[in-house]
Design an enzyme around this catalytic site. Sequence first.
Site, PDB file in Angstrom:
ATOM      1  N   LYS A  49      -6.008  -7.780 -10.172  1.00  0.00           N
ATOM      2  CA  LYS A  49      -6.560  -8.389  -8.958  1.00  0.00           C
ATOM      3  C   LYS A  49      -5.415  -9.023  -8.166  1.00  0.00           C
ATOM      4  O   LYS A  49      -4.499  -9.580  -8.745  1.00  0.00           O
ATOM      5  CB  LYS A  49      -7.585  -9.481  -9.323  1.00  0.00           C
ATOM      6  CG  LYS A  49      -8.610  -9.080 -10.378  1.00  0.00           C
ATOM      7  CD  LYS A  49      -9.622  -8.078  -9.890  1.00  0.00           C
ATOM      8  CE  LYS A  49     -10.664  -7.744 -10.930  1.00  0.00           C
ATOM      9  NZ  LYS A  49     -10.443  -6.530 -11.685  1.00  0.00           N
ATOM     10  N   GLY A  50      -5.477  -8.922  -6.858  1.00  0.00           N
ATOM     11  CA  GLY A  50      -4.446  -9.537  -6.027  1.00  0.00           C
ATOM     12  C   GLY A  50      -3.399  -8.552  -5.538  1.00  0.00           C
ATOM     13  O   GLY A  50      -2.480  -8.930  -4.837  1.00  0.00           O
ATOM     14  N   CYS A  51      -3.540  -7.291  -5.920  1.00  0.00           N
ATOM     15  CA  CYS A  51      -2.612  -6.261  -5.423  1.00  0.00           C
ATOM     16  C   CYS A  51      -3.320  -5.479  -4.330  1.00  0.00           C
ATOM     17  O   CYS A  51      -4.495  -5.161  -4.467  1.00  0.00           O
ATOM     18  CB  CYS A  51      -2.240  -5.284  -6.544  1.00  0.00           C
ATOM     19  SG  CYS A  51      -1.096  -5.953  -7.734  1.00  0.00           S
ATOM     20  N   GLN A  52      -2.595  -5.150  -3.265  1.00  0.00           N
ATOM     21  CA  GLN A  52      -3.229  -4.348  -2.221  1.00  0.00           C
ATOM     22  C   GLN A  52      -3.370  -2.899  -2.694  1.00  0.00           C
ATOM     23  O   GLN A  52      -4.292  -2.209  -2.310  1.00  0.00           O
ATOM     24  CB  GLN A  52      -2.488  -4.460  -0.896  1.00  0.00           C
ATOM     25  CG  GLN A  52      -1.333  -3.507  -0.687  1.00  0.00           C
ATOM     26  CD  GLN A  52      -0.616  -3.773   0.620  1.00  0.00           C
ATOM     27  OE1 GLN A  52      -0.017  -4.807   0.802  1.00  0.00           O
ATOM     28  NE2 GLN A  52      -0.678  -2.834   1.531  1.00  0.00           N
ATOM     29  N   SER A  53      -2.459  -2.446  -3.541  1.00  0.00           N
ATOM     30  CA  SER A  53      -2.558  -1.112  -4.140  1.00  0.00           C
ATOM     31  C   SER A  53      -3.346  -1.244  -5.434  1.00  0.00           C
ATOM     32  O   SER A  53      -3.508  -2.335  -5.960  1.00  0.00           O
ATOM     33  CB  SER A  53      -1.176  -0.569  -4.479  1.00  0.00           C
ATOM     34  OG  SER A  53      -0.316  -0.685  -3.394  1.00  0.00           O
TER      35      SER A  53
END
Length: 140
Positions: A49-53
């Site tokens: 969680k927290g990654c754009q990818s």
Amino acid sequence: MTIAEIQEEIVDEFSMFDDWMQRYEYMIELGKSLPLIDDKYKTEDNIIKGCQSKVWVHAELKEDRLVFTADSDAIITKGIIAILIRAFSNQKPQDIIDADTEFIDKIGLKEHLSPTRANGLVSMIKQLKLYAVAYQTQLN
């Protein structure tokens, strides 16, 4: 090798490059050598969680060491997680918990990432350490 020794090796490798385009290319190459996660672990539970990818990470304990596998749908992100896994995989959970991540600053990674990728990097480190805490608790 200890985590600190591996991190120092990574810093040395990155210092060989003159500019950030070469470093990005090197990160992409590292991503290609990433120990890939088994497709059965590419689940919502393993997404960071927290990654754009999309980044999937799986951890398992082999003897007393944590072994990470991962994958990402973006080549730069795949390179970033490859660097982290190289530093932390095949290490004891307590050593991962205790390890600092100063080497990320030494190679200048955070400052050359977009704010969303830098947040993703922090999320990846946090997730690897959370796995280590969970497995260390099982060992105690």
